[in-house]
Each structure stands twice: as C-alpha cells, then as structure tokens.
Design an enzyme around this catalytic site. Structure first.
Site, PDB file in Angstrom:
ATOM      1  N   GLY A  55       0.823  -1.198   0.000  1.00  0.00           N
ATOM      2  CA  GLY A  55       0.000   0.000   0.000  1.00  0.00           C
ATOM      3  C   GLY A  55       0.853   1.242   0.000  1.00  0.00           C
ATOM      4  O   GLY A  55       2.050   1.200   0.283  1.00  0.00           O
ATOM      5  N   GLY A  59       0.754   5.741   0.667  1.00  0.00           N
ATOM      6  CA  GLY A  59       0.075   6.964   1.048  1.00  0.00           C
ATOM      7  C   GLY A  59       0.785   8.165   0.478  1.00  0.00           C
ATOM      8  O   GLY A  59       1.670   8.051  -0.382  1.00  0.00           O
ATOM      9  N   GLY A  60       0.450   9.356   0.949  1.00  0.00           N
ATOM     10  CA  GLY A  60       1.044  10.568   0.409  1.00  0.00           C
ATOM     11  C   GLY A  60       2.515  10.706   0.724  1.00  0.00           C
ATOM     12  O   GLY A  60       3.269  11.291  -0.044  1.00  0.00           O
ATOM     13  N   MET A  61       2.957  10.166   1.875  1.00  0.00           N
ATOM     14  CA  MET A  61       4.349  10.341   2.298  1.00  0.00           C
ATOM     15  C   MET A  61       5.137   9.049   2.374  1.00  0.00           C
ATOM     16  O   MET A  61       6.349   9.070   2.542  1.00  0.00           O
ATOM     17  CB  MET A  61       4.378  11.007   3.684  1.00  0.00           C
ATOM     18  CG  MET A  61       4.050  12.484   3.661  1.00  0.00           C
ATOM     19  SD  MET A  61       5.396  13.449   2.992  1.00  0.00           S
ATOM     20  CE  MET A  61       6.623  13.236   4.267  1.00  0.00           C
ATOM     21  N   GLY A  62       4.488   7.904   2.265  1.00  0.00           N
ATOM     22  CA  GLY A  62       5.218   6.672   2.444  1.00  0.00           C
ATOM     23  C   GLY A  62       4.498   5.485   1.842  1.00  0.00           C
ATOM     24  O   GLY A  62       3.418   5.596   1.275  1.00  0.00           O
ATOM     25  N   GLU A  63       5.145   4.336   1.965  1.00  0.00           N
ATOM     26  CA  GLU A  63       4.581   3.107   1.447  1.00  0.00           C
ATOM     27  C   GLU A  63       4.951   1.961   2.367  1.00  0.00           C
ATOM     28  O   GLU A  63       5.872   2.044   3.180  1.00  0.00           O
ATOM     29  CB  GLU A  63       5.100   2.826   0.035  1.00  0.00           C
ATOM     30  CG  GLU A  63       6.590   2.480  -0.021  1.00  0.00           C
ATOM     31  CD  GLU A  63       7.080   2.218  -1.427  1.00  0.00           C
ATOM     32  OE1 GLU A  63       6.292   2.384  -2.367  1.00  0.00           O
ATOM     33  OE2 GLU A  63       8.264   1.861  -1.577  1.00  0.00           O
ATOM     34  N   VAL A  64       4.192   0.871   2.235  1.00  0.00           N
ATOM     35  CA  VAL A  64       4.476  -0.351   2.967  1.00  0.00           C
ATOM     36  C   VAL A  64       4.660  -1.456   1.944  1.00  0.00           C
ATOM     37  O   VAL A  64       3.825  -1.642   1.056  1.00  0.00           O
ATOM     38  CB  VAL A  64       3.346  -0.711   3.948  1.00  0.00           C
ATOM     39  CG1 VAL A  64       3.628  -2.052   4.618  1.00  0.00           C
ATOM     40  CG2 VAL A  64       3.189   0.368   4.998  1.00  0.00           C
ATOM     41  N   LYS A 118       7.844  -0.317   6.366  1.00  0.00           N
ATOM     42  CA  LYS A 118       7.241   0.996   6.172  1.00  0.00           C
ATOM     43  C   LYS A 118       8.370   1.990   5.959  1.00  0.00           C
ATOM     44  O   LYS A 118       9.320   2.040   6.736  1.00  0.00           O
ATOM     45  CB  LYS A 118       6.413   1.363   7.406  1.00  0.00           C
ATOM     46  CG  LYS A 118       5.598   2.627   7.267  1.00  0.00           C
ATOM     47  CD  LYS A 118       4.635   2.747   8.441  1.00  0.00           C
ATOM     48  CE  LYS A 118       3.727   3.948   8.309  1.00  0.00           C
ATOM     49  NZ  LYS A 118       2.742   4.023   9.396  1.00  0.00           N
ATOM     50  N   ASP A 155      -6.581   7.430  17.119  1.00  0.00           N
ATOM     51  CA  ASP A 155      -7.303   7.089  15.882  1.00  0.00           C
ATOM     52  C   ASP A 155      -7.817   5.656  15.938  1.00  0.00           C
ATOM     53  O   ASP A 155      -7.657   4.879  14.993  1.00  0.00           O
ATOM     54  CB  ASP A 155      -6.394   7.283  14.664  1.00  0.00           C
ATOM     55  CG  ASP A 155      -7.203   7.351  13.356  1.00  0.00           C
ATOM     56  OD1 ASP A 155      -8.427   7.620  13.421  1.00  0.00           O
ATOM     57  OD2 ASP A 155      -6.615   7.119  12.292  1.00  0.00           O
TER      58      ASP A 155
END
Length: 596
Positions: A56, A58-63, A78, A170
């Site tokens: 997956g 996101g805007g700043m990183g990936e896994v 990550k 969260d």
C-alpha cells in the site's frame, strides 16, 4: 485540509495480508506534499531485505512486503518516499516507530528494526500480519461473543499503551486487525503521542465528513470515532479520548451500525439499546457503552475497566438488579399497551413482555403475561396477524386449486373417451366440454393468486352447472352423485367457503335435484326409469350398448375415486401439518416459560 484514508491511504487488508498503515500527513504543510511514487529499483534498495510486493502507499510513504534475508522471515517494511523530506517529517516518522517499538504487547505489532535505505530514507520493519480488520469482520455478521472477545483484547492493548503514557488518537474498526488464528492487533500508531509531548498547534475541525476517513492537518483523527474534546483540540487530549473511540467501536459491535452517520444530529443518543432496540443489546453492555461515550472525559471508565467489564460479561456475570429493574419497565410498557388498545397494540405488548421475560426469566408476572398473550385468543385479531392468516389461507387455496385444475382436465379427458362410443348430441358434448374448460382455466388462475370470497362463490356456481350438465349427459344415477360429492369435498375445504358450507352444499344439491325435477314434470325427457324392479339409465350424450361402454364406466369411476382421494389426502395433510406446527410451538413454549 489534507485528507487521508483511515489507514492513511493504504488498504486495510487483502485476503492474505493485513496491510500496515503509512505515514500520517500531520503538521507542516511543506513537509506533507504528496511525493512521487517510488520505482521498482528504489523499492528494491533495502540492504538485508528482499523486497517483494507493494502492500500500500500513502502521500508520504509506502508499505512493502519483504523477506529478511538474514534470518529468513517475512516482514512488512514501512518507509518514506520521494525527494528528501524535511526534518519534521522524518522526526514524525521515527516517532511513530519509537512509540510502536516501546509498546511490547501481544496486540501491538512489534517493530524489528529501524534504519535507512540506500537513499538515506528512513524505514522500519515490522511483523507481517495475515487476516483482516475488525471492519471486515463486522461486514460478515459474526457472533456477538466473538466480536466482544476481540474488543476486550483491544481494550487490554490500549490500557497497556496508556500505562506507558501513549495515546493512540485514531482507534476504529479499520485500525484493528484480526488474524487468521484469532490474534488481535491495534494498527496505525501514526497519530499517537506521548503524554509528555505536545503536537503542533491545530485549529478547530470541521466535522463534515463521516465516511471513516482520517482527517489530518486541521483535524487529527476520524470524525465518526473521535471524542468531542479531540475534535476541539487534538493536540492536548488525554487518555479518555481513546476510551471514547473504544465506546464508538463498541456501539458499532452491538448494533452493526456506526455511532454517527451523515444525518445524525449534533447531540446523539449514546445508548445502543435505545437507538437500536431490535438488536437486543444486553443492559450491562448498553450501560458500559453509554459510560464510554460520556461527553465529560472524567466520567468515562478507563480502557482497563472497559476490558474487565466486557470479560465479566463474557464469563456470565450479569447485573441482576439492573435486569430486574429493566424487566419491570418493559412489563409496565406491555400492560400499558394492552390497556390502551388490546387489539392494535397487542404485538407491541407481546414484544415488551418478551423482552421483560428475557431480562428476568424468573419473573412470573412476565411469564404469565407472555403465556396469556400467546395462548388466549382475542375477540378481534391484530391487523398483522390477520394478514398472516390470510396469507396462510391463500396458500391452502392455491394448493386446492391445483388439484381442482387436474380434476377438470380429467372431466375433459373423460368426455373425449366417451365420444368414442358414438354421440347422440354433439351440442351437449360441446357445452359440457366448454364449461369444464372454463372451470379448469379459473382453477389454474386461482392456483397462482389469492381469491376473494365472491370469486369462490362464482366457482361454486360453475361447479353446480357442470354437475347439472353431467347429470343430464349421463343420467342422475350413474356419475352425477359421485362427481357432485367430489365437488362438495373440494369447495367446502376452500378457506373462503368453509364458513359458507351450507350454502355450497345447497347449491350442489340443487344442481342434482333440478334436472330430476324437470324430467319428472316433463320439461326434459327422462334419462332413467324403473321397470320390473330394475333401474334403467340412459345417456343423452353417448350411445349405450357398445363394448367400450363398460370400460368407459369403469374408467370414470376410477378417475372419480382418484380425484376424491387426492382432495381428501390434501385436506388430511393440511390438517396434520397445522396440528404438528401447533404442537411443536406449544412444546417449545412450555420449555421456554418457567413454571408458574
């Protein structure tokens, strides 16, 4: 406002792997600009790891999924992406790794290593999970017991984090992993903070989105699950904020519906039992959920207390006094409903009395009221029950009409065989056949829909006409009595005509008597007479005396026996099934209700 998915733009799970969340974009807007996605080459540049599939981004990183070549285990890595990030972004990333690493608990994903890749970008390696999320599990409608056990494990994990001065901020079903073998993990610590730290200043949020997405920048958390004080100032919330999120999750477990949706008012009823009475929420869990969702943070229980009370419930502990009190309230509602309108509110009274008995099985008053409502008939049936009875009667009517259709077709087949003997009156044959065909069509139509009583009276008249014509065609003493009996058995068994049996019988008797009477007064020529002690019967339709006449008469009587047996068997089966159903229900009721 920057918008990131509840797991920070990464899917929560696949069929094989729970996907670990990426970096939340919180704080300095300059640090949080979406970066270009990494290429296969850069994703493969992690020393000591064989990088595999992307889990997956996101805007700043990936896994990414990877294999630790040093010890041969599967991990999830990550890492940050794109151009060199600012120091604040790196610090937030490493802060998440530190917080997750220091929380060594079975329900918190362990961090194996923190390092930098060939491009000097930070990353950390974690245990790779298999399974799905609680959000996925809720969609499959599992047992409440299973969900509560998952919830208790989550509460224990959060209590552990709180004991180490860490707030998650969260919590929601999408951030709770449920493994293939029952293991439970709390995911996404990217918004977590330690009590001795303080976030950058954030402004008041706009709670205009309740789609389960994490809001960051001006809001930290997910609006549908965040506490009121977190919505006002997420940078300075305490431990009770997590308890509120746990309460919202418990609400969803108990009702299979979110605490807040798009149309929800600002002031929500926190009680699952009141919001969704049809779900049968236990009073102990309802009170616990209400306490966790208290507007005042100081009035909420701790995460540890939540876990303890859920475990006590699962172990069979019940608040008997509270249950008796609630049972008394439901019993009072049942009696009030009966007193105000014993017919229209009977179903409401039954439901209230049933709830009272479920809450307090030892309540004789509730048991007696339930017994009376179930076993004692009322002068006027409720509309809902009347509709159900009408539906059941329509089913009987349709079954009888299917048999009747076969009977009329048998009459038509008999007429065809009879014509082989030679006809005396083609007009009479055509008339009888036409009436039989019309009745078969009517019966076929009624086998597919409910009939009105007036329609069934019309069917009775049509049967009488057919009986009279058969009497005229073959004489009143040969086939007409048996056929008329078949009609009487059939018609008087229809639900719409059961209460009109005398009228139906009178119509059928008239259909047989009238032709005989008309012959007696000379209006019609006689089809039978008594001569020298013998009864001689003739037919107005076919010629008598051929060899096939014997076979015809035998066949006609066989058909009559078969048809009347079919009707009798259908009636017996209907009666047996109805009686068995009553006995089964009565037996179960006797087992359910305590002895008075």
């Amino acid at each position: 406002m920057t918008k990131v998915r509840g797991d920070d733009s990464l899917p929560s799970a696949t069929a094989a792997t729970i996907q670990s969340p990426t970096i939340p974009t919180v704080g300095d807007p300059a640090d949080d600009k979406p970066q270009p996605a990494s290429t296969e080459a850069t994703r493969a540049s992690l020393p000591g790891y064989q990088v595999r599939e992307l889990l997956g981004r996101g805007g700043m990183g990936e896994v990414v999924g990877a294999r630790d070549e040093r010890i041969g285990r599967e991990v999830a890595i990550k890492r940050m992406l794109g151009a060199t990030p600012g120091p604040r972004a790196i610090e937030r990333f490493l802060k998440e790794a530190r917080i997750q690493a220091r929380l060594e608990h079975p329900a918190i994903v362990p961090v194996h290593e923190v390092g930098r890749d060939a491009e000097d970008q930070p990353y950390f390696a974690m245990k790779r999970l298999t399974g799905g999320t609680l959000e996925d599990l809720l969609a499959t409608s599992p047992s409440r017991q299973r969900l509560l056990r998952v919830f208790a494990d989550v509460c224990d994990a959060i209590a552990f984090a709180h004991s180490h001065g860490v707030i998650h901020r969260d919590l929601k079903p999408a951030n709770i992993a449920v493994g293939d073998f029952g293991e439970v993990y709390v995911l996404d610590w990217g918004l977590a903070r330690a009590l001795d730290e303080r976030d950058a200043v954030v402004v008041a949020p706009e709670l205009d989105s309740l789609d389960g997405m994490t809001r960051v920048g001006s809001v930290i958390g997910t609006p549908g699950y965040m506490a009121p004080e977190q919505a006002r100032d997420a940078s300075n919330v305490g431990l009770p904020a997590d308890v509120y999120s746990l309460g919202a999750t418990l609400f969803e477990i108990l009702t299979n519906a979110p605490l807040r949706d798009r149309d929800a008012p600002a002031e929500l009823e926190p009680s699952p039992a009141k919001r969704h009475p049809e779900r049968g929420v236990p009073p102990e869990l309802d009170a616990l959920c209400v306490a966790a969702l208290a507007t005042d943070p100081h009035a909420r229980p701790t995460a540890s207390q939540l876990a303890e009370r859920v475990e006590l419930y699962l172990d069979g502990d019940r608040d008997l006094e509270r249950r008796r009190g609630l049972a008394g309230e439901w019993l009072a509602k049942a009696r009030e409903a009966l007193a105000s309108d014993p017919v229209r509110r009977r179903a409401e009274a039954m439901q209230s009395a049933g709830r009272a008995l479920a809450l307090d099985p030892e309540s004789r008053d509730a048991a007696q009221l339930v017994t009376r409502l179930m076993l004692e008939p009322t002068g006027q049936l409720p509309a809902e029950l009347t509709a159900e009875l009408a539906s059941a009667e329509a089913a009987v009517q349709r079954r009888q009409s299917r048999i009747a259709t076969t009977s009329y077709l048998a009459v038509a087949a008999f007429l065809l065989m009879a014509s082989w003997n030679g006809l005396r009156s083609g007009a009479l044959l055509a008339l009888v056949a036409a009436v039989a065909a019309v009745m078969a069509a009517a019966a076929f139509r009624l086998s597919h829909r409910a009939a009105r009583r007036s329609e069934m009276l019309g069917v009775a008249v049509g049967n009488a006409l057919l009986a009279a014509l058969l009497s005229r065609a073959f004489g009143p003493l040969i086939l007409a009595p048996a056929v008329t009996c078949v009609m009487a058995v059939s018609l008087t068994s229809y639900p719409q005509l059961i209460d009109r049996a005398r009228l139906v019988i009178a119509i059928l008797i008239a259909s047989w008597v009238l032709p005989v009477a008309l012959e007696a007064v000379g209006v019609l020529h006689s089809t039978w007479r008594v001569v020298d002690g013998e009864v001689i019967s003739t037919s107005s339709l076919i010629q008598i005396g051929k060899i096939s006449t014997t076979a015809l008469l035998v066949g006609a009587n066989v058909i009559t026996i078969v048809v009347i047996s079919m009707f009798a068997n259908a009636l017996a089966r209907s009666r047996r099934d109805a009686q068995r159903q009553v006995e089964i229900q009565a037996w179960h009721l006797r087992q359910l209700l305590p002895s008075a």
